[in-house]
Design a protein around this motif. Sequence first.
Motif, mmCIF file in Angstrom:
data_model
loop_
_atom_site.group_PDB
_atom_site.id
_atom_site.type_symbol
_atom_site.label_atom_id
_atom_site.label_comp_id
_atom_site.label_asym_id
_atom_site.label_seq_id
_atom_site.Cartn_x
_atom_site.Cartn_y
_atom_site.Cartn_z
ATOM 1 N N HIS A 1 46.904 114.500 -32.154
ATOM 2 C CA HIS A 1 45.967 115.000 -32.977
ATOM 3 C C HIS A 1 45.163 113.459 -33.719
ATOM 4 O O HIS A 1 46.034 112.389 -34.026
ATOM 5 N N ALA A 2 43.929 113.586 -33.779
ATOM 6 C CA ALA A 2 43.287 112.520 -34.669
ATOM 7 C C ALA A 2 43.888 112.002 -35.797
ATOM 8 O O ALA A 2 44.030 110.829 -36.199
ATOM 9 N N PHE A 3 44.340 113.246 -36.548
ATOM 10 C CA PHE A 3 45.065 112.809 -37.914
ATOM 11 C C PHE A 3 46.129 111.769 -37.950
ATOM 12 O O PHE A 3 46.326 110.933 -38.600
ATOM 13 N N LEU A 4 46.849 112.034 -37.058
ATOM 14 C CA LEU A 4 47.996 111.086 -36.745
ATOM 15 C C LEU A 4 47.805 109.599 -36.139
ATOM 16 O O LEU A 4 48.358 108.773 -36.721
ATOM 17 N N LYS A 5 46.835 109.708 -35.502
ATOM 18 C CA LYS A 5 46.207 108.413 -35.163
ATOM 19 C C LYS A 5 45.568 107.684 -36.218
ATOM 20 O O LYS A 5 45.692 106.458 -36.394
ATOM 21 N N GLU A 6 44.856 108.375 -37.075
ATOM 22 C CA GLU A 6 44.331 107.769 -38.202
ATOM 23 C C GLU A 6 45.474 107.386 -39.203
ATOM 24 O O GLU A 6 45.219 106.414 -40.063
ATOM 25 N N ALA A 7 46.648 107.904 -39.379
ATOM 26 C CA ALA A 7 47.654 107.836 -40.172
ATOM 27 C C ALA A 7 48.285 106.353 -39.741
ATOM 28 O O ALA A 7 48.845 105.540 -40.512
ATOM 29 N N VAL A 8 48.363 106.240 -38.302
ATOM 30 C CA VAL A 8 48.924 104.985 -37.705
ATOM 31 C C VAL A 8 48.007 103.934 -37.932
ATOM 32 O O VAL A 8 48.685 102.813 -38.743
ATOM 33 N N ALA A 9 46.744 104.132 -38.089
ATOM 34 C CA ALA A 9 45.986 102.936 -38.634
ATOM 35 C C ALA A 9 46.080 102.672 -39.855
ATOM 36 O O ALA A 9 46.256 101.289 -40.298
ATOM 37 N N THR A 10 46.291 103.435 -40.845
ATOM 38 C CA THR A 10 46.306 103.340 -42.244
ATOM 39 C C THR A 10 47.772 102.811 -42.624
ATOM 40 O O THR A 10 47.983 101.699 -43.386
ATOM 41 N N PHE A 11 48.718 102.936 -41.700
ATOM 42 C CA PHE A 11 49.966 102.348 -41.884
ATOM 43 C C PHE A 11 49.846 101.082 -41.676
ATOM 44 O O PHE A 11 50.631 100.182 -42.436
ATOM 45 N N TYR A 12 49.449 100.731 -40.473
ATOM 46 C CA TYR A 12 49.008 99.221 -40.159
ATOM 47 C C TYR A 12 48.447 98.372 -41.034
ATOM 48 O O TYR A 12 48.930 97.265 -41.503
ATOM 49 N N LYS A 13 47.490 99.051 -41.567
ATOM 50 C CA LYS A 13 46.795 98.175 -42.767
ATOM 51 C C LYS A 13 47.415 98.145 -43.922
ATOM 52 O O LYS A 13 47.615 96.930 -44.336
ATOM 53 N N ARG A 14 48.324 99.026 -44.356
ATOM 54 C CA ARG A 14 49.032 99.033 -45.548
ATOM 55 C C ARG A 14 50.063 98.016 -45.382
ATOM 56 O O ARG A 14 50.246 97.095 -46.163
ATOM 57 N N GLU A 15 50.836 98.166 -44.431
ATOM 58 C CA GLU A 15 52.156 97.385 -44.066
ATOM 59 C C GLU A 15 51.981 95.940 -43.533
ATOM 60 O O GLU A 15 52.560 95.019 -43.858
ATOM 61 N N TYR A 16 50.852 95.732 -42.645
ATOM 62 C CA TYR A 16 50.585 94.508 -41.964
ATOM 63 C C TYR A 16 49.412 93.692 -42.178
ATOM 64 O O TYR A 16 49.188 92.797 -41.599
ATOM 65 N N ASP A 17 48.360 94.649 -42.762
ATOM 66 C CA ASP A 17 47.001 94.022 -43.150
ATOM 67 C C ASP A 17 46.410 93.788 -41.822
ATOM 68 O O ASP A 17 45.750 92.874 -41.471
ATOM 69 N N VAL A 18 46.524 94.740 -40.650
ATOM 70 C CA VAL A 18 45.938 94.672 -39.515
ATOM 71 C C VAL A 18 45.247 95.941 -39.273
ATOM 72 O O VAL A 18 45.606 96.966 -39.550
ATOM 73 N N ASP A 19 44.165 95.684 -38.702
ATOM 74 C CA ASP A 19 42.905 96.768 -38.426
ATOM 75 C C ASP A 19 43.212 97.401 -37.003
ATOM 76 O O ASP A 19 43.246 96.564 -36.013
ATOM 77 N N ILE A 20 43.615 98.428 -36.962
ATOM 78 C CA ILE A 20 43.615 99.198 -35.789
ATOM 79 C C ILE A 20 42.570 100.273 -35.821
ATOM 80 O O ILE A 20 42.199 101.172 -36.583
ATOM 81 N N TYR A 21 42.050 100.412 -34.490
ATOM 82 C CA TYR A 21 40.948 101.623 -34.246
ATOM 83 C C TYR A 21 41.786 102.819 -33.801
ATOM 84 O O TYR A 21 42.242 102.643 -32.653
ATOM 85 N N PRO A 22 41.666 103.960 -34.535
ATOM 86 C CA PRO A 22 42.495 105.063 -34.124
ATOM 87 C C PRO A 22 42.034 105.739 -32.685
ATOM 88 O O PRO A 22 43.183 105.912 -32.003
ATOM 89 N N GLU A 23 41.127 105.770 -32.275
ATOM 90 C CA GLU A 23 40.732 106.439 -31.172
ATOM 91 C C GLU A 23 40.898 105.693 -29.851
ATOM 92 O O GLU A 23 41.453 106.199 -28.795
ATOM 93 N N SER A 24 40.913 104.290 -30.127
ATOM 94 C CA SER A 24 40.978 103.322 -28.617
ATOM 95 C C SER A 24 42.085 102.667 -28.955
ATOM 96 O O SER A 24 42.419 101.944 -27.753
ATOM 97 N N GLU A 25 42.785 102.445 -29.884
ATOM 98 C CA GLU A 25 43.995 101.584 -30.120
ATOM 99 C C GLU A 25 45.147 101.993 -30.473
ATOM 100 O O GLU A 25 46.256 101.249 -30.720
ATOM 101 N N VAL A 26 45.528 103.568 -30.449
ATOM 102 C CA VAL A 26 46.521 104.117 -30.646
ATOM 103 C C VAL A 26 46.881 105.023 -29.675
ATOM 104 O O VAL A 26 46.020 105.915 -29.211
ATOM 105 N N ALA A 27 48.214 105.127 -29.181
ATOM 106 C CA ALA A 27 48.563 106.158 -28.248
ATOM 107 C C ALA A 27 49.765 106.692 -28.803
ATOM 108 O O ALA A 27 50.751 106.251 -29.310
#
Length: 390
Positions: free
Chosen positions: A73-99
Amino acid sequence: MQSFPVSDTLKRLPEQFFAKLVKKVQALSSEGHDVINLGQGNPDLPTPNHIVEELKTAADNPVYHKYSPFTGHAFLKEAVATFYKREYDVDIYPESEVAILFGAKTGLVEISQCLLNAGDTALLPDPGYPDYMSGIAMANANSVFMPLLEKNNFLPNYQQLNQADLEAAKLLFLNYPNNPTAGVANKEFFDETIEVAKQNEICVVHDFAYGAIGFDGKKPQSFMQSAGAKDIGVEMYTLSKTYNMAGWRVGFAVGNTSVIKSLNLIQDHLYVSLFGAVQQAAEKALLGDQTAVDELVATYESRRNVFVEKLQEIGWNVQAPRGTFFAWLPVPEGYTSEEFADLLLEKAHVVVAPGNGFGEAGEGFVRAGLLADEDRLAEAAARIGKLGIF
């Protein structure tokens, strides 16, 4: 009944070293002995209640009773991106950089099948998580081991590796905070890893299973925090340890877009993604109140302090781990790792994992999990002390 021969792929799979240990423990327990099991890596505390309640609510949603989107689900991949930004200040693009993964173990096996052909080479930590070898065996590829030595703070020394092995390697597995050594890595090490990987065209796989569990006020470093990490690798994260969700089987990989695409492709042929309600609960875990995570780390640190103190009191010269929920303990002179583990099991009824089960360089150590309460850990140390070894 007809017995059918297994495939060559199954024959190549490594032997499960710890199956023998499990049988010994079961035999003692069945005889009525009080066994303190510190040999496993299974979190002993329950999943935080707010995550469980989210699953209960989500399970009533009929949308989740149908097939989930194959790549999650897109919402989980978006949550992963938010998690990485909050915890590590790393930008992750949900659709192409999360499995989305069925637990990180699945991804760690799959990635070898995605990137390795028969005869290719992968670099592995020694000692290390045994299942790295499973995917390599399935791909009919070769393993070259990188010793993790105490004198190097349990980090591989790239300068001491054979240059031909570096040039041949297509994959490099790392895991920090480390299982089994409890070693930790810093940004400088990851920066060096990226340079080595770029020079030799190696894909790096960082197993970040214990990413939340750092002690003494120090947050473990994400591989993704180093510049260029996405260019040459991925990081795999599991909710098993951070949120005590081992049985839920949910994790994810982030990083290099081509590798993420390959992971999604192989999973298209193996699964129809995770149950949607589990994905919604995972989103809650990543985005919700993180107090339970802080409390979990504090619990492990308190257990560590009690266990290490009690072991030192009986004369065992051990070092306090700086991350994970394991302690990597030196074996006293006169014993192999397996002999010492057997002694503790048979005479003290304390289970530890012999270090050689994680690789040749693990000889001389045993691994103990901080996966019992403080009283049981203190009792384990007391039982060991009564053996009069130290």
